[in-house]
Design a protein around this motif. Structure first.
Motif, PDB file in Angstrom:
ATOM      1  N   LEU A 228     -21.933 -26.960 -30.793  1.00  0.00           N
ATOM      2  CA  LEU A 228     -21.345 -26.724 -32.228  1.00  0.00           C
ATOM      3  C   LEU A 228     -20.794 -25.391 -32.120  1.00  0.00           C
ATOM      4  O   LEU A 228     -19.516 -25.202 -32.818  1.00  0.00           O
ATOM      5  CB  LEU A 228     -22.434 -27.042 -32.980  1.00  0.00           C
ATOM      6  N   ALA A 229     -21.368 -24.331 -31.785  1.00  0.00           N
ATOM      7  CA  ALA A 229     -20.933 -23.039 -31.736  1.00  0.00           C
ATOM      8  C   ALA A 229     -19.727 -22.986 -30.841  1.00  0.00           C
ATOM      9  O   ALA A 229     -18.464 -22.495 -31.510  1.00  0.00           O
ATOM     10  CB  ALA A 229     -21.857 -21.850 -31.432  1.00  0.00           C
ATOM     11  N   LEU A 230     -19.757 -23.325 -29.649  1.00  0.00           N
ATOM     12  CA  LEU A 230     -18.496 -23.043 -29.082  1.00  0.00           C
ATOM     13  C   LEU A 230     -17.206 -24.056 -29.538  1.00  0.00           C
ATOM     14  O   LEU A 230     -16.005 -23.477 -29.543  1.00  0.00           O
ATOM     15  CB  LEU A 230     -18.614 -23.701 -27.714  1.00  0.00           C
ATOM     16  N   ARG A 231     -17.424 -25.244 -30.142  1.00  0.00           N
ATOM     17  CA  ARG A 231     -16.447 -25.988 -30.794  1.00  0.00           C
ATOM     18  C   ARG A 231     -15.792 -25.111 -32.111  1.00  0.00           C
ATOM     19  O   ARG A 231     -14.665 -25.057 -32.387  1.00  0.00           O
ATOM     20  CB  ARG A 231     -16.752 -27.354 -31.268  1.00  0.00           C
ATOM     21  N   ASP A 232     -16.904 -24.652 -32.771  1.00  0.00           N
ATOM     22  CA  ASP A 232     -16.591 -23.613 -34.112  1.00  0.00           C
ATOM     23  C   ASP A 232     -15.446 -22.706 -33.625  1.00  0.00           C
ATOM     24  O   ASP A 232     -14.583 -22.313 -34.274  1.00  0.00           O
ATOM     25  CB  ASP A 232     -17.503 -23.431 -34.608  1.00  0.00           C
ATOM     26  N   ALA A 233     -15.759 -21.977 -32.451  1.00  0.00           N
ATOM     27  CA  ALA A 233     -14.968 -20.949 -31.724  1.00  0.00           C
ATOM     28  C   ALA A 233     -13.609 -21.350 -31.412  1.00  0.00           C
ATOM     29  O   ALA A 233     -12.975 -20.358 -31.171  1.00  0.00           O
ATOM     30  CB  ALA A 233     -15.838 -20.032 -30.903  1.00  0.00           C
ATOM     31  N   GLY A 234     -13.443 -22.624 -31.196  1.00  0.00           N
ATOM     32  CA  GLY A 234     -12.032 -23.154 -30.919  1.00  0.00           C
ATOM     33  C   GLY A 234     -12.215 -23.319 -29.359  1.00  0.00           C
ATOM     34  O   GLY A 234     -10.969 -23.490 -28.783  1.00  0.00           O
ATOM     35  N   ALA A 235     -13.090 -23.121 -28.533  1.00  0.00           N
ATOM     36  CA  ALA A 235     -13.279 -23.249 -27.083  1.00  0.00           C
ATOM     37  C   ALA A 235     -12.970 -24.846 -26.937  1.00  0.00           C
ATOM     38  O   ALA A 235     -13.178 -26.002 -27.591  1.00  0.00           O
ATOM     39  CB  ALA A 235     -14.769 -22.957 -26.695  1.00  0.00           C
ATOM     40  N   PRO A 236     -12.205 -25.061 -25.752  1.00  0.00           N
ATOM     41  CA  PRO A 236     -11.504 -26.473 -25.611  1.00  0.00           C
ATOM     42  C   PRO A 236     -12.529 -27.067 -24.977  1.00  0.00           C
ATOM     43  O   PRO A 236     -12.498 -27.620 -23.625  1.00  0.00           O
ATOM     44  CB  PRO A 236     -10.480 -25.920 -24.568  1.00  0.00           C
ATOM     45  N   LEU A 237     -13.607 -27.720 -25.629  1.00  0.00           N
ATOM     46  CA  LEU A 237     -14.361 -28.700 -24.919  1.00  0.00           C
ATOM     47  C   LEU A 237     -13.844 -29.992 -24.833  1.00  0.00           C
ATOM     48  O   LEU A 237     -13.365 -30.352 -25.978  1.00  0.00           O
ATOM     49  CB  LEU A 237     -15.770 -28.415 -25.620  1.00  0.00           C
ATOM     50  N   LEU A 238     -14.131 -30.929 -23.811  1.00  0.00           N
ATOM     51  CA  LEU A 238     -13.942 -32.329 -23.982  1.00  0.00           C
ATOM     52  C   LEU A 238     -14.858 -33.065 -24.788  1.00  0.00           C
ATOM     53  O   LEU A 238     -14.240 -34.075 -25.531  1.00  0.00           O
ATOM     54  CB  LEU A 238     -13.820 -32.761 -22.456  1.00  0.00           C
ATOM     55  N   ASP A 239     -15.964 -32.571 -24.839  1.00  0.00           N
ATOM     56  CA  ASP A 239     -16.859 -33.494 -25.691  1.00  0.00           C
ATOM     57  C   ASP A 239     -18.042 -32.624 -26.087  1.00  0.00           C
ATOM     58  O   ASP A 239     -18.286 -31.568 -25.322  1.00  0.00           O
ATOM     59  CB  ASP A 239     -17.236 -34.640 -24.916  1.00  0.00           C
ATOM     60  N   ALA A 240     -18.842 -33.254 -27.112  1.00  0.00           N
ATOM     61  CA  ALA A 240     -19.925 -32.465 -27.605  1.00  0.00           C
ATOM     62  C   ALA A 240     -21.220 -33.006 -26.688  1.00  0.00           C
ATOM     63  O   ALA A 240     -21.112 -34.003 -26.049  1.00  0.00           O
ATOM     64  CB  ALA A 240     -20.188 -32.788 -29.158  1.00  0.00           C
ATOM     65  N   VAL A 241     -22.035 -31.893 -26.603  1.00  0.00           N
ATOM     66  CA  VAL A 241     -23.072 -32.156 -25.624  1.00  0.00           C
ATOM     67  C   VAL A 241     -24.301 -31.840 -26.362  1.00  0.00           C
ATOM     68  O   VAL A 241     -24.589 -31.204 -27.338  1.00  0.00           O
ATOM     69  CB  VAL A 241     -23.097 -31.014 -24.510  1.00  0.00           C
ATOM     70  N   ALA A 242     -25.424 -32.704 -26.206  1.00  0.00           N
ATOM     71  CA  ALA A 242     -26.638 -32.453 -26.940  1.00  0.00           C
ATOM     72  C   ALA A 242     -27.665 -32.716 -25.976  1.00  0.00           C
ATOM     73  O   ALA A 242     -27.613 -33.211 -24.641  1.00  0.00           O
ATOM     74  CB  ALA A 242     -26.691 -33.677 -28.106  1.00  0.00           C
ATOM     75  N   GLY A 243     -28.843 -32.270 -26.205  1.00  0.00           N
ATOM     76  CA  GLY A 243     -29.833 -32.396 -25.266  1.00  0.00           C
ATOM     77  C   GLY A 243     -31.405 -32.533 -26.028  1.00  0.00           C
ATOM     78  O   GLY A 243     -31.530 -32.643 -26.985  1.00  0.00           O
ATOM     79  N   VAL A 244     -32.203 -33.445 -25.198  1.00  0.00           N
ATOM     80  CA  VAL A 244     -33.478 -34.072 -25.942  1.00  0.00           C
ATOM     81  C   VAL A 244     -34.397 -33.791 -24.444  1.00  0.00           C
ATOM     82  O   VAL A 244     -34.278 -33.978 -23.449  1.00  0.00           O
ATOM     83  CB  VAL A 244     -33.300 -35.331 -26.230  1.00  0.00           C
ATOM     84  N   SER A 245     -35.643 -33.795 -24.941  1.00  0.00           N
ATOM     85  CA  SER A 245     -36.825 -33.911 -23.940  1.00  0.00           C
ATOM     86  C   SER A 245     -37.527 -35.221 -24.219  1.00  0.00           C
ATOM     87  O   SER A 245     -37.642 -35.766 -25.509  1.00  0.00           O
ATOM     88  CB  SER A 245     -37.710 -32.465 -24.109  1.00  0.00           C
ATOM     89  N   VAL A 246     -38.123 -35.645 -23.132  1.00  0.00           N
ATOM     90  CA  VAL A 246     -38.860 -36.898 -23.179  1.00  0.00           C
ATOM     91  C   VAL A 246     -40.121 -36.695 -22.231  1.00  0.00           C
ATOM     92  O   VAL A 246     -39.918 -36.525 -21.292  1.00  0.00           O
ATOM     93  CB  VAL A 246     -38.203 -38.090 -22.744  1.00  0.00           C
ATOM     94  N   GLY A 247     -41.293 -36.830 -22.849  1.00  0.00           N
ATOM     95  CA  GLY A 247     -42.565 -36.408 -22.356  1.00  0.00           C
ATOM     96  C   GLY A 247     -43.182 -37.966 -22.091  1.00  0.00           C
ATOM     97  O   GLY A 247     -42.942 -38.805 -22.977  1.00  0.00           O
ATOM     98  N   ALA A 248     -44.119 -37.806 -20.901  1.00  0.00           N
ATOM     99  CA  ALA A 248     -44.961 -39.278 -20.985  1.00  0.00           C
ATOM    100  C   ALA A 248     -46.260 -38.578 -21.016  1.00  0.00           C
ATOM    101  O   ALA A 248     -46.684 -37.790 -20.392  1.00  0.00           O
ATOM    102  CB  ALA A 248     -44.622 -39.901 -19.714  1.00  0.00           C
ATOM    103  N   ALA A 249     -47.139 -39.449 -21.890  1.00  0.00           N
ATOM    104  CA  ALA A 249     -48.512 -38.878 -21.881  1.00  0.00           C
ATOM    105  C   ALA A 249     -49.522 -40.287 -22.205  1.00  0.00           C
ATOM    106  O   ALA A 249     -48.985 -41.197 -22.474  1.00  0.00           O
ATOM    107  CB  ALA A 249     -48.632 -37.850 -23.078  1.00  0.00           C
ATOM    108  N   THR A 250     -50.604 -40.234 -21.685  1.00  0.00           N
ATOM    109  CA  THR A 250     -51.613 -41.244 -21.699  1.00  0.00           C
ATOM    110  C   THR A 250     -52.693 -41.101 -22.660  1.00  0.00           C
ATOM    111  O   THR A 250     -53.299 -40.146 -22.758  1.00  0.00           O
ATOM    112  CB  THR A 250     -52.063 -41.455 -20.378  1.00  0.00           C
ATOM    113  N   PHE A 251     -52.655 -42.014 -23.577  1.00  0.00           N
ATOM    114  CA  PHE A 251     -53.615 -41.965 -24.624  1.00  0.00           C
ATOM    115  C   PHE A 251     -54.514 -43.224 -24.459  1.00  0.00           C
ATOM    116  O   PHE A 251     -53.786 -44.353 -24.795  1.00  0.00           O
ATOM    117  CB  PHE A 251     -53.074 -41.837 -26.134  1.00  0.00           C
ATOM    118  N   ASP A 252     -55.507 -43.265 -24.468  1.00  0.00           N
ATOM    119  CA  ASP A 252     -56.595 -44.384 -24.387  1.00  0.00           C
ATOM    120  C   ASP A 252     -56.092 -45.399 -23.373  1.00  0.00           C
ATOM    121  O   ASP A 252     -55.936 -46.502 -23.850  1.00  0.00           O
ATOM    122  CB  ASP A 252     -56.768 -45.138 -25.717  1.00  0.00           C
TER     123      ASP A 252
END
Length: 127
Positions: A9-33
């Motif tokens: 978002l900051a790069l787009r706001d600054a006018g950087a010529p991005l082709l598309d927005a990028v987002a990131g997420v973490s997925v964890g695996a945990a065992t419960f019972d």
């Protein structure tokens, strides 16, 4: 991983010529019972509790970066598939929210939000 979306978002706001927005997420695996759960998170708290942490960044069109940390005996292809599917669902949701930001609208129109003027006396400075 929230920093990925913020940087995009900051790069787009600054006018950087991005082709598309990028987002990131973490997925964890945990065992419960004796049941495996997949935890989706932006801040990384799932990293502490789980046996797998999969960080995924990308656009609507696909993954641009992937990091997989595995603790213990490894990860099955089925678990990796579930994690990547969960990451895609979360990433697309984040990208939809990002598209509602005024900065994203300004970038689509071809200009950033807050334009900075260059100070000719200092070559690399912004006022």
């Amino acid at each position: 991983m929230a920093a990925v979306a913020a940087a995009s978002l900051a790069l787009r706001d600054a006018g950087a010529p991005l082709l598309d927005a990028v987002a990131g997420v973490s997925v964890g695996a945990a065992t419960f019972d004796d049941r495996k759960a997949f935890l989706v998170d932006l801040t990384g708290t799932e990293d502490h509790y789980g046996e797998m942490d999969c960080k995924v960044a990308g656009t609507r069109r696909g993954v641009t970066a992937l990091q997989l940390d595995v603790k213990g005996e490894g990860v099955t292809l089925d678990d990796l598939d579930k994690a990547l599917r969960a990451a895609k669902t979360a990433r697309v949701g984040i990208l939809e929210t990002m598209a509602e930001c005024p900065e994203a609208d300004a970038a689509r129109r071809g200009g950033g939000g807050a334009k900075k003027k260059r100070n000719p006396a200092r070559r690399n400075s912004l006022e």
